[in-house]
Design an enzyme around this catalytic site. Structure first.
Site, PDB file in Angstrom:
ATOM      1  N   GLY A  13     -38.300  17.641 -71.150  1.00  0.00           N
ATOM      2  CA  GLY A  13     -37.287  16.616 -70.927  1.00  0.00           C
ATOM      3  C   GLY A  13     -37.086  15.661 -72.082  1.00  0.00           C
ATOM      4  O   GLY A  13     -36.688  14.512 -71.855  1.00  0.00           O
ATOM      5  N   ASN A  15     -34.709  15.744 -74.265  1.00  0.00           N
ATOM      6  CA  ASN A  15     -33.285  15.407 -74.300  1.00  0.00           C
ATOM      7  C   ASN A  15     -32.910  14.450 -73.166  1.00  0.00           C
ATOM      8  O   ASN A  15     -32.050  13.590 -73.337  1.00  0.00           O
ATOM      9  CB  ASN A  15     -32.440  16.684 -74.230  1.00  0.00           C
ATOM     10  N   ARG A  92     -31.700  28.230 -66.734  1.00  0.00           N
ATOM     11  CA  ARG A  92     -31.104  29.086 -65.715  1.00  0.00           C
ATOM     12  C   ARG A  92     -29.626  29.286 -66.035  1.00  0.00           C
ATOM     13  O   ARG A  92     -28.947  28.364 -66.504  1.00  0.00           O
ATOM     14  CB  ARG A  92     -31.203  28.445 -64.323  1.00  0.00           C
ATOM     15  N   ILE A  93     -29.131  30.499 -65.768  1.00  0.00           N
ATOM     16  CA  ILE A  93     -27.692  30.749 -65.843  1.00  0.00           C
ATOM     17  C   ILE A  93     -27.095  30.381 -64.495  1.00  0.00           C
ATOM     18  O   ILE A  93     -27.555  30.852 -63.448  1.00  0.00           O
ATOM     19  CB  ILE A  93     -27.409  32.229 -66.165  1.00  0.00           C
ATOM     20  N   HIS A 110     -27.688  23.564 -76.709  1.00  0.00           N
ATOM     21  CA  HIS A 110     -28.329  24.807 -77.126  1.00  0.00           C
ATOM     22  C   HIS A 110     -28.845  24.636 -78.550  1.00  0.00           C
ATOM     23  O   HIS A 110     -28.107  24.147 -79.418  1.00  0.00           O
ATOM     24  CB  HIS A 110     -27.350  25.981 -77.070  1.00  0.00           C
ATOM     25  N   GLU A 175     -30.561  17.332 -81.710  1.00  0.00           N
ATOM     26  CA  GLU A 175     -30.240  17.460 -80.287  1.00  0.00           C
ATOM     27  C   GLU A 175     -30.253  16.084 -79.619  1.00  0.00           C
ATOM     28  O   GLU A 175     -29.398  15.776 -78.781  1.00  0.00           O
ATOM     29  CB  GLU A 175     -31.266  18.361 -79.595  1.00  0.00           C
TER      30      GLU A 175
END
Length: 224
Positions: A13, A15, A92-93, A110, A175
């Protein structure tokens, strides 16, 4: 008016912490209503607890399909009043069940310069390929992995033979800047889509200071 958001995580976590820090500094116009993880032991949940942010842990392994898992995430987030979703290391997608609940309001970070090196290890793949430039991307989320329209990218140099972890750190530093920036643009309603192109509406903004070690486009604004 602050945008009610959820941050989705699967791990440490960092980000998420960058978003929390910018919010507490008064430069990010969001209300973090929920931090949700698909892993109960994710350290990011502890980060949220430390700042009094509600959390939920929901294991995808407890559901028979991706759609059922996504439907339960939607239920939890909607009950929390969430209107937009920031994926900050959520591994997860997601399916159309989730996408249709927050149309045009889901963004993801990403750690590579998309469309190069999608997937779970963008930094490592870039390092092994021997690129001269690496970086990270914030993009809108669609039904394909790491595929949606690009909002902002940051490029950093990659050096032959360097420790892969050094490259990962350089990318991660960026990021932590571009994800809060993209989140702010989303909160301000300044992002629009024309096909695959994201347009950023103007405003009375000042550019952020830069150390010259990265190239970011669109440029970061003051506070990011």
């Amino acid at each position: 008016m602050s945008l009610p958001i959820a941050v989705l995580i699967s791990g440490g976590g960092s980000n998420l912490q960058a978003i929390i820090d910018r919010k507490e500094q008064g430069v990010l116009d969001v209300d973090i209503r929920m931090v949700l993880s698909n892993r109960a032991g994710a350290y990011g949940l502890e980060r949220a607890h430390a700042h009094g942010i509600p959390t939920a842990a929901l294991s995808h392994k407890d559901f028979d399909s991706r759609e059922e898992f996504d439907a339960e995430m939607v239920r939890i987030l909607k009950n929390a009043g969430v209107e937009a979703v920031v994926m900050g290391g959520f591994m997860r997608i997601i399916t159309p069940v989730f996408l249709s609940a927050f149309p045009g309001k889901i963004i993801n970070i990403h750690p590579a310069l998309l469309p190069s090196f999608p997937g779970v290890d963008g930094q490592g793949d870039a390092a092994k390929y021997g690129v001269q430039l690496a970086g990270c991307t914030v993009h809108f989320v669609d039904e394909k992995m790491d595929h949606g329209a690009v909002i902002i990218q940051a490029a950093v140099p990659a050096f032959p033979g360097e420790d892969e972890e050094e490259l990962r750190k350089r990318i991660l530093d960026q990021e932590h800047r571009i994800l809060p920036q993209a989140t702010q643009w989303l909160a301000q309603g300044r992002l629009s889509l024309e096909g695959r192109f994201v347009k950023l509406a103007g405003g009375d903004v000042s550019p952020a200071e830069t150390d010259g070690a990265s190239l970011v486009n669109p440029p970061l604004e003051k506070g990011f």
